[in-house]
Every structure is written in structure tokens, then in C-alpha cells.
Design a protein around this motif. Structure first.
Motif, short mmCIF file in Angstrom:
data_model
loop_
_atom_site.label_atom_id
_atom_site.label_comp_id
_atom_site.label_asym_id
_atom_site.label_seq_id
_atom_site.Cartn_x
_atom_site.Cartn_y
_atom_site.Cartn_z
N ASP A 87 1.78 5.22 1.93
CA ASP A 87 3.06 5.82 1.59
C ASP A 87 3.20 6.24 0.12
O ASP A 87 4.26 6.72 -0.28
CB ASP A 87 4.21 4.85 1.93
N LEU A 117 1.28 1.87 -4.21
CA LEU A 117 1.97 0.64 -3.81
C LEU A 117 1.74 -0.43 -4.87
O LEU A 117 0.94 -0.23 -5.80
CB LEU A 117 1.44 0.17 -2.44
N ARG A 124 6.23 0.09 -1.95
CA ARG A 124 6.02 1.43 -2.54
C ARG A 124 6.67 1.51 -3.91
O ARG A 124 7.81 1.04 -4.09
CB ARG A 124 6.62 2.49 -1.61
#
Ligand code: ADP
Ligand code: ASP
Ligand code: MG
Length: 456
Positions: free
Chosen positions: A230, A233, A245
Motif C-alpha cells: 500500500d 510502510l 502505511r
């Protein structure tokens, strides 16, 4: 203009490339230039094929080339319009014919030079970029393929080539903006060529670097790195499942993380973007709706001291001790000169009166290095160590962070510590087997309450 780079997992199959097409299509108004990696693990496979060919396993190597050809054909065929099938077949046949000749040649020579490693590993991006350019047409995206070897001009340090920035930027700015006016340019990452046209590569993971060079060369408004997580991190999610994140991070912080092992960005990526002040955004091609991580010049104020933890595994610690005064004039020079001659970078150093400990990532020449050190020093080697690096701009203003870090790591044997060089990081070495526990402890200490302006 924006640059959109899709990594290996983002183009690993027909389904993945379809997702890429949809992501690009939704951003056509921003005039994207697309940079792609080799499909899936193709680069690893090509390198393994080269190794087999020179070790006298010619037939096995050729069988693996045939498998790779099947894989590319199988994944690419459903992506291409019926009218483009013959072009696709030609592209694949032509590349694999050359690859077979190369493998046969390597089998005869029995030697894999850095130049031939680059020749063989370049095929992944050469193929994927042609396939993605053809696939885009099926989705109504007008595409133009550009061979990166005509634009990315490098020195001749094969397998780790450095771009010649003046020539590279001149070519990128002369060719791409014009083409990108009404087409989506697709080019392979990782590959380039020397001034005399010999294929080179920018080092493993180098497609991120290509994207940054392209972005800087065309003055893009943004460089997007599309990958399988995503964003950046709080640590590698493969190491610790509870990573969060980071919504935004500075160029300087991202550069430290990349340099100390956060594979999500190639370490050279940040510099071209930083010099032109172009934001780099890390995004997930499987979850394009997630806003990812924005890497920008300014740090956003953050209540947490640490932004993220980077780790490098498979590190070797070399302990060098001398009964004569270590700090005697020229002693350290003598040590480092040996590492330098074997082109072995040293990552971390600690010294005392009679000993120096240092870490290396690449232990290929360790035996020769030890051999040269032994006439004037005792040498001990510890394999399977890991560097842990906590990064955050607040480290420079917050007293007592080291105490918190090492209290959190109670029970873990810390072999070396380094702080001060950049003020943004504190790094230390632990045994590889202690790494997961160390990262989990750091999360319990630093990431239980999160500043929502910076973390998700
Ligand atoms: P790509 O093929 O898209 O270039 P990479 O495998 O090179 O992808 O990089 C993505 C991987 O980086 C992730 O799958 C993750 O395991 C690893 N990684 C390491 N450190 C971090 C971090 N701090 N944040 C996110 N991912 C990280
Ligand atoms: N394909 C190359 C590698 O696997 C470059 C990249 O993916 O960034 O290292
Ligand atoms: Mg990568």
C-alpha cells in the motif's frame, strides 16, 4: 506529464497487466509515461539460465528458456487484439531466437562476464515493455514503445551502471514530451546502453531509478511507483504483519530507508526526483484506491519520533583487530584500501583502540579480503547478521530515543551501533534470527499511538 512505473508483480500475468491498463486509462488526462519491470520473476530466471549455461548445463538452460517463452506467450496472447497477434508473435519469436543464441554462446564460452549478465538480464524488460505497449491498444490506449537503451545512456560498469545524466536528460527531453502529447509511451525500466550502444543495467530493482530519471528528464509533475504493497510502510510487511502505511515522508527520510534496505524503493530513486523537486508517490496496483505514500521535499510535522524501520538481512560483520595501535597513522587506510580494491562497499563501521568492526552486504570477495588482512591483523567473520535502521526527521530534535530503542530491545544482543552521520537515522546490527523479534519490539515501543496526519 506523470511517470507511472509498474514493478514485476504488477505485470506478472495477463490479469495483472489488465489492472495496469485500467489504472493507466483512468489517468490519461495526466499524460502518463509508463515504465515497466520484467514480468514476475523473469530477471531471476534469466540470471539462473545464464548461470546454468556457463556451468555446462546447456540443455537445462535451453529448456528453461523454452519455459520462459511459453510463459510470455501464454500471458500476452489474451491481452492483444486479434489484429496485433502476428506482431506479438514476431516480437516474442525474435527476442527468444536471440536469447537462445546468447545462451548457446555462453555455453560455449563457459564464462559469465558482467557484460553478458547485462545482455541476458535485459530481455525481461525488453519483452515486458513490448507486451504492455501492445496490450494497451486492446484497452483503447494509443501507445508508443520506446527502447530505453536509446534514451538511458550509462557508463560501462555492467550490472551496476550509472547514468550519464547530461546525455540521458538531453535524450529524454528531446524524445518523450513530443511523443507523449497524444500517445502513452511505454518503456522498460532497469536497462540502458553505454555511449557506444552496448546494453547495460542499473542494478537489481533499478526500474524505480529509470522512472525517476524519466521523471526528472521530462520535468514530470509526479513520479508514481506502483507496486504490491500500500505504500511505504513502517517496516517490510513480509517481516512483521502489523506494519502501518506512512502517508507522507520526506525525500531525505525515504532515501535513508531505501539505502538501509527498504526494497520498496531502489536507493538511487530519490535523488533525481529531489533535484527537480518532483513528488514520488508509492501506490498499490492491486488496490489503486489506497492513496499510498507521498514522498516530498518538506517533512510534515509528526508526533511520532520514528517514521519507519528499514532492515538489511544477510549482512556479514568483519571484526579486525591488531595488537599494534589500531589508530596508528595509516592503519584504517590500509584496511579500507583492501575493501576498495575488491569493490566491496562497507556499510557500517565501529572502532576501538585495537579493533574495527565493519559490515558488508556483498561477501563475494570476502575470502580474498581476509587473506590480505591477515598478515597485519586478526580477522573474525560473523555471517547472517542484520542491520536495523530506525528513520525519522524527529530523531534530531528528540533526546532519549536511543534509550527507548535499546530498552525496547532488552534481551536482544546488539553487535554494533551507529548514529550521527545523517541525524535522521539510528542503526544497529543484530543476529538475523533476532530480526523479527526486534522489529516487533520497536513497533510496540514507537507505533502504538499513531499521528493520523502521517500514518494510516
Ligand atoms: P516491485 O517489483 O514492484 O519493484 P519490490 O519487490 O521491489 O516491488 O518492492 C516491494 C516490496 O518491498 C514489498 O513487497 C515489501 O515486501 C518490500 N518492503 C521492504 N520494506 C518495505 C517498507 N518499508 N514498506 C513497504 N514495503 C517494503
Ligand atoms: N527486473 C529488474 C529486477 O528484477 C528491475 C526491477 O524490477 O526493478 O531487478
Ligand atoms: Mg523493486
Amino acid at each position: 506529464m506523470i511517470v507511472m512505473k509498474f514493478g514485476g508483480t504488477s505485470v506478472e500475468s495477463a490479469a495483472a497487466i489488465e489492472r495496469v491498463a485500467a489504472i493507466v486509462q483512468a489517468r490519461l488526462d495526466r499524460r502518463p509515461i509508463v515504465v515497466v519491470s520484467a514480468m514476475g520473476r523473469t530477471t531471476d530466471k534469466l540470471l539462473a539460465i545464464g548461470g546454468e549455461a556457463v556451468r555446462g548445463r546447456r540443455n537445462q538452460a535451453l529448456a528453461r528458456v523454452a519455459e520462459l517463452r511459453e510463459f510470455h506467450l501464454r500471458e500476452a496472447r489474451p491481452l492483444v487484439l486479434p489484429s496485433d497477434q502476428s506482431e506479438l508473435d514476431c516480437v516474442i519469436e525474435e527476442h527468444f531466437r536471440e536469447l537462445v543464441e546468447l545462451v548457446q554462446g555462453l555455453a560455449v564460452l563457459g564464462e559469465l562476464t558482467p557484460r553478458s549478465i547485462d545482455a541476458i538480464s535485459s530481455y525481461g524488460e525488453r519483452l515486458s515493455s513490448r507486451i504492455v505497449a501492445l496490450a494497451f491498444r486492446q484497452y483503447g490506449i494509443e501507445s508508443a514503445h520506446v527502447d530505453s537503451r536509446c534514451l538511458i545512456v550509462t557508463d560501462r560498469r555492467h550490472t551496476q551502471a550509472a547514468p550519464l545524466l547530461f546525455q540521458t536528460y538531453s535524450r529524454l527531453s528531446a524524445v518523450l514530451p513530443e511523443l507523449a502529447r497524444d500517445k502513452v509511451v511505454v518503456m522498460g525500466g532497469f536497462i540502458g546502453a553505454s555511449e557506444d550502444g552496448v546494453t547495460t543495467t542499473l542494478g537489481r530493482g533499478g526500474s524505480d531509478f529509470t522512472a525517476a530519471l524519466v521523471g526528472a528528464g521530462v520535468d514530470a509533475e509526479e513520479i508514481q511507483i506502483w507496486t504490491d504493497v500500500d505504500g511505504v510502510l513502517t517496516c517490510d510487511p513480509a517481516l512483521f504483519a502489523g506494519a502501518h502505511r506512512v502517508k507522507t515522508i520526506s525525500f531525505a527520510e525515504a532515501a535513508e530507508l531505501a539505502c538501509f534496505g527498504a526494497k520498496v524503493l531502489h536507493p538511487a530513486t530519490v535523488l533525481p526526483a529531489m533535484e527537480k523537486n518532483i513528488p514520488v508517490v508509492v501506490l498499490n496496483s492491486r488496490r489503486p484506491e489506497v492513496p499510498g505514500t507521498r514522498i516530498v521535499s518538506q517533512t510534515v510535522p509528526c508526533a511520532n519520533v520514528i517514521k519507519s524501520v528499514a532492515c538489511k538481512r544477510n549482512i556479514t560483520v568483519v571484526n579486525i583487530h591488531s595488537t599494534r595501535m589500531l589508530m596508528a597513522h595509516g592503519f584504517l587506510h590500509r584496511i579500507f584500501e583492501i575493501f576498495d580494491r575488491y569493490e566491496t562497499p562497507v556499510d557500517m563501521v565501529a572502532t576501538s583502540e585495537v579493533s574495527v568492526s565493519l559490515t558488508i552486504d556483498n561477501a563475494n570477495h570476502l575470502a580474498e579480503i581476509c587473506e590480505e588482512l591477515r598478515p597485519f591483523a586478526g580477522v573474525g567473520v560473523e555471517n547472517d547478521q542484520a542491520i536495523v535502521c530506525v528513520v525519522g526527521d524527529n530523531l534530531r530534535f528528540t533526546p532519549g530515543v536511543a534509550a527507548r530503542v535499546f530498552t525496547a530491545l532488552r534481551g536482544v544482543n546488539v553487535l554494533m551501533i551507529s548514529q550521527g552521520a545523517s541525524l535522521l537515522n539510528l542503526s544497529f546490527v543484530v543476529a538475523g534470527s533476532d530480526l523479527p523479534g526486534a522489529v516487533a519490539s520497536l513497533h510496540r515501543e514507537f507505533f502504538v499511538t499513531l499521528d493520523s496526519a502521517v500514518f494510516d
